[in-house]
Design a protein around this motif. Structure first.
Motif, PDB file in Angstrom:
ATOM      1  N   UNK A  92      50.295  49.959  49.099  1.00  0.00           N
ATOM      2  CA  UNK A  92      50.530  50.694  47.855  1.00  0.00           C
ATOM      3  C   UNK A  92      51.087  49.852  46.703  1.00  0.00           C
ATOM      4  N   UNK A 115      42.275  47.723  44.610  1.00  0.00           N
ATOM      5  CA  UNK A 115      42.490  46.885  45.794  1.00  0.00           C
ATOM      6  C   UNK A 115      43.084  47.717  46.918  1.00  0.00           C
ATOM      7  N   UNK A 133      48.016  40.449  39.711  1.00  0.00           N
ATOM      8  CA  UNK A 133      46.796  39.857  40.246  1.00  0.00           C
ATOM      9  C   UNK A 133      47.036  39.146  41.566  1.00  0.00           C
ATOM     10  N   UNK A 181      47.845  41.527  44.379  1.00  0.00           N
ATOM     11  CA  UNK A 181      46.617  42.170  44.866  1.00  0.00           C
ATOM     12  C   UNK A 181      45.934  41.275  45.898  1.00  0.00           C
ATOM     13  N   UNK A 182      45.844  39.986  45.575  1.00  0.00           N
ATOM     14  CA  UNK A 182      45.209  39.043  46.502  1.00  0.00           C
ATOM     15  C   UNK A 182      46.022  38.947  47.792  1.00  0.00           C
ATOM     16  N   UNK A 218      45.729  42.100  50.006  1.00  0.00           N
ATOM     17  CA  UNK A 218      44.476  42.270  50.731  1.00  0.00           C
ATOM     18  C   UNK A 218      44.374  41.295  51.895  1.00  0.00           C
ATOM     19  N   UNK A 219      45.010  40.136  51.772  1.00  0.00           N
ATOM     20  CA  UNK A 219      44.960  39.157  52.865  1.00  0.00           C
ATOM     21  C   UNK A 219      45.998  39.465  53.946  1.00  0.00           C
TER      22      UNK A 219
END
Lengths: 132, 234
Positions: free
Chosen positions: B134, B140, B217, B220-221, B224-225
């Protein structure tokens, strides 16, 4: 103005294409942001002009307009809360606790670590005689 | 007459106009109250639209036909964050280590503490998976929940609440903690409250907004990883 819109939308389009063709789990617009950052750096360094009237003036205007009212763009998705009213009412305690607690934990972690690393960098910089 | 009313209820144009009016009302209210933290335009506008939709009996899907047109501009706005970032590029070198260390660890803490708190407070496993990403920006977070097996439409709600929480409570809390460095404040806002926090930061200070955008940004990366890894671990 059109040139500015083209730079912004063009970077997003390339970002979306890159993300899909390479299968990376990152949103296209984030890749687009990195691309536009690169474009701005190259264009500015190449021409050496200032913010107004420079080669990227249109891009700056379009970007400024979008960012000034960014909160507007989140309104439609926020209205979606009404669809989930029942679930939220049912599990309000874990939801509220989890959201507020982990929000605060994340914030404190970033603030603490960032302040610590900045202070250390400053201390190291002074020790070796170089500017922070 | 009923025909006209039906047109008004069904037309995307109505809901675009309503959204813009509600947002403008929110902006006015923020000005009127001298920037009171609770007077966030997104909060005021979304509240007003929900009340109106319930009053006239229009469902979310009908509203979304208009709302999605405004929503589509989120992508270009995210790309546009490159501009303030570029204007602050001279700060980047000094902030490199805080960015590379604090943001991934922050994402890890956000994911892990969210899941554990939901578990301890008696939430279901699906709720745990849904809350995990969240802190990432909405698109994403939805993609991550999709792959984890949570409820995608719910995570949008969770990210919005995290964002509004940041816009409302973030700056006062940072003041209380004595964080005056605009760059650090921005990193923290973007890391826990993505785009909504970033837009509050941009409104307060350009440097803070630029770092919030960068932080959003990178978070977000990182999310997701890291999310699949944390879920497997917990």
């Amino acid at each position: 103005m059109i040139t500015g819109a083209l730079w912004v939308l063009g970077c997003q389009l390339v970002g979306e294409v890159v993300v899909r063709s390479l299968g990376i789990p990152v949103p296209g617009p984030v890749v687009g942001m990195v691309l536009l950052f690169g474009v701005l750096t190259v264009r500015r360094a190449g021409k050496g002009e200032d913010a107004d009237g420079g080669p990227m003036a249109g891009t700056l205007r379009v970007a400024g307009g979008l960012l000034r009212h960014m909160q507007l763009l989140f309104v439609p998705v926020s209205v979606g809360i009404m669809v989930h009213a029942a679930t939220i009412r049912e599990a309000w305690l874990p939801i509220a606790g989890g959201l507020v607690g982990s929000w605060a934990a994340g914030l404190l972690t970033v603030v603490g670590l960032s302040a610590l690393l900045l202070r250390r960098r400053r201390a190291v910089g002074e020790g070796s005689g170089e500017l922070p | 007459m009923t025909e006209t009313l039906d047109y008004l209820r069904e037309s995307p144009l109505t809901w675009i106009v309503v959204t813009l009016l509600a947002y403008q009302g929110g902006v006015r209210l923020r000005e009127r109250t001298g920037g009171h933290p609770l007077a966030q335009p997104v909060l005021v506008a979304a509240g007003a639209v929900v009340v109106l939709l319930l009053l006239v009996g229009v469902d979310y899907e009908t509203y979304w036909a208009g709302g999605s047109i405004i929503h589509a501009l989120l992508g270009p706005a995210t790309v546009a964050l490159a501009v303030p970032l570029h204007q602050q590029a001279h700060h980047l070198r000094e902030m490199l280590r805080p960015i590379l260390v604090a943001l991934p660890v922050g994402a890890l803490v956000s994911i892990g503490s969210g899941m554990l708190l939901v578990r301890w407070l008696g939430g279901s496993e699906s709720l745990e998976l849904t809350i995990a990403p969240k802190s990432a920006t909405t698109p994403v977070a939805i993609a991550v929940v999709d792959s984890l097996g949570g409820v995608p439409s719910m995570v949008a709600v969770f990210t919005i609440v995290s964002g509004i929480l940041g816009a409302v409570a973030g700056p006062p809390l940072l003041d209380r903690l004595g964080v005056t460095d605009r760059r650090t404040r921005g990193l923290a806002m973007g890391a826990v409250s993505h785009g909504i926090g970033t837009s509050r930061s941009l409104h307060d200070d350009l440097t803070e907004g630029a770092f919030a955008g960068l932080s959003m940004g990178l978070t977000a990366i990182a999310t997701s990883l890291l999310a699949p890894f944390v879920v497997a671990l917990l």
